[in-house]
Design an enzyme around this catalytic site. Structure first.
Site, short mmCIF file in Angstrom:
data_model
loop_
_atom_site.label_atom_id
_atom_site.label_comp_id
_atom_site.label_asym_id
_atom_site.label_seq_id
_atom_site.Cartn_x
_atom_site.Cartn_y
_atom_site.Cartn_z
N LYS A 16 0.84 -1.19 0.00
CA LYS A 16 0.00 0.00 0.00
C LYS A 16 0.88 1.25 0.00
O LYS A 16 1.07 1.91 1.02
CB LYS A 16 -0.94 -0.02 1.21
CG LYS A 16 -1.92 -1.20 1.19
CD LYS A 16 -2.87 -1.17 2.35
CE LYS A 16 -3.89 -2.30 2.27
NZ LYS A 16 -4.86 -2.30 3.36
N ALA A 50 -4.04 -6.51 10.00
CA ALA A 50 -3.38 -7.82 10.03
C ALA A 50 -3.76 -8.69 11.23
O ALA A 50 -4.01 -9.89 11.08
CB ALA A 50 -1.86 -7.62 9.99
N LYS A 101 -4.86 6.27 1.68
CA LYS A 101 -5.55 6.24 2.99
C LYS A 101 -4.57 6.29 4.15
O LYS A 101 -4.93 6.71 5.26
CB LYS A 101 -6.45 5.00 3.07
CG LYS A 101 -5.75 3.66 2.88
CD LYS A 101 -5.26 3.07 4.19
CE LYS A 101 -4.50 1.78 3.97
NZ LYS A 101 -4.02 1.18 5.25
N ASN A 166 -0.71 3.73 11.14
CA ASN A 166 -0.45 5.12 10.77
C ASN A 166 -1.25 6.07 11.66
O ASN A 166 -0.80 7.17 11.96
CB ASN A 166 -0.77 5.33 9.29
CG ASN A 166 0.28 4.73 8.39
OD1 ASN A 166 1.38 5.25 8.24
ND2 ASN A 166 -0.05 3.59 7.79
N GLN A 201 4.19 3.53 6.63
CA GLN A 201 3.96 3.78 5.22
C GLN A 201 3.56 5.22 4.96
O GLN A 201 3.96 5.84 3.97
CB GLN A 201 2.87 2.84 4.69
CG GLN A 201 3.17 1.36 4.90
CD GLN A 201 1.90 0.55 5.16
OE1 GLN A 201 1.03 0.94 5.93
NE2 GLN A 201 1.80 -0.58 4.50
#
Length: 255
Positions: A16, A50, A101, A166, A201
Site C-alpha cells: 500500500k 493484520a 488512505k 499510521n 507507510q
C-alpha cells in the site's frame, strides 16, 4: 538481467504505497513489478488489519485486475469464509486507495492525540476521502468514484483511521510534545520505539505526494495531505493541524 519468471505467471501486490522516481514522478508499485518481471500484476487492498485477519475475524477486500479471467483465479486463491474478495477491473484505482488512505490515517491519529472527538475525526475522514478522490483523478485519471465505496476505499480508510498503525503514528507525534517538548519527534525514532525497526507507510507516501503536488503547483488543493507531510517533517506544529483544515477548499464561501 530479467528475473526468470514464466510469462504465464500472475503477480499480485499487497503493497500500500507509491514509488517516487525523480524524472518520472510517482509510479504505482504494480507497474514496477509488471515492468521488472514482465508479467500481469494485480493488487489486493482492503480493510484488512493484520491482527484481525490472523484471528480470522470477518472482513472484506478488493482485488484490482486487468482482466476478469485472472480475477476469478485470484478470488478462488484468496477467498475464505471470513475473508471475502470482490474483483474489480481497475488496478490503478484500487492501488491508489490503498496508498492514499495511510496519509489520512496519520491525520486521524493527530486529532486523537490532540484530544478531539468523533465529530472532528469524521471531518478528517470526509476531507481526506475528497482529497483521495481528487488526487486519484488528477494523477491516475481515475474517474470511477464507485471504487471509493469498495473495501479498498471508504472501508479501508475508516479502519485505518480507527485502528491502523499510521493512526498510531499520528497520535504518537502529538503525545511526544507533552513528554519531550519538541515540535515533533523524528519519525525514525518513533518507528524504532513503536514498530521496532519497521517503517510507517504514511510519511513516505505523504512525502511523495507533497513532492508531486509542489512540482505541479497544486499544494493549496490538498491542505490535509500537505499538513500531514509538514507535521511528519516537523515543519509545522501538529497542534496547528485543525487550523490547516479550516481553510480547506470544501469550506470556501458561497459565491
Amino acid at each position: 538481467m530479467k528475473p526468470a519468471v514464466k510469462n504465464s505467471a500472475i503477480g499480485i501486490s499487497l503493497i500500500k504505497g507509491f514509488i517516487l522516481k525523480e524524472e518520472e514522478g510517482i509510479k504505482l508499485v504494480s507497474s514496477i513489478i509488471r515492468k521488472v518481471l514482465g508479467i500481469e500484476t494485480s493488487v489486493l487492498m482492503g480493510a484488512n488489519l493484520a491482527t484481525e485477519v490472523a484471528s480470522e475475524m470477518f472482513c472484506e477486500t478488493t482485488i484490482g485486475v486487468e482482466n476478469m479471467d485472472n480475477g476469478k483465479l485470484l478470488k478462488c486463491l484468496f477467498e475464505t469464509s471470513y475473508f471475502r474478495c470482490k474483483v474489480i477491473e481497475n488496478v490503478a484505482g484500487v492501488e491508489a486507495c490503498g496508498a492514499l488512505k495511510n496519509v489520512v490515517g496519520i491525520g486521524a491519529g493527530i486529532v486523537d492525540g490532540l484530544g478531539y472527538g468523533d465529530n472532528t475525526k469524521a471531518a478528517v475522514i470526509r476531507l481526506g476521502l475528497i482529497e483521495m478522490m481528487q488526487f486519484a483523478r488528477v494523477y491516475l485519471h481515475v474517474t470511477d468514484r464507485s471504487i471509493f465505496y469498495e473495501s479498498c476505499g471508504i472501508a479501508d480508510l475508516v479502519a485505518t483511521c480507527h485502528g491502523g498503525r499510521n493512526r498510531l503514528l499520528g497520535e504518537a507525534i502529538v503525545k511526544s510534545l507533552k513528554t519531550r517538548g519538541m515540535i515533533g519527534v523524528d519519525i525514525r525514532l518513533l518507528e524504532k520505539e513503536i514498530l521496532r525497526g519497521q517503517r510507517f507507510q504514511g510519511p513516505l507516501i505523504a512525502k511523495e505526494i507533497f513532492t508531486y503536488l509542489k512540482d505541479k503547483d497544486m499544494l493549496e488543493r490538498f491542505p490535509l495531505m500537505v499538513a500531514v507531510h509538514r507535521i511528519c517533517c516537523r515543519e509545522i506544529d501538529p497542534r496547528n493541524f485543525i487550523d490547516c483544515l479550516r481553510n480547506h477548499p470544501e469550506h470556501a464561501p458561497i459565491p
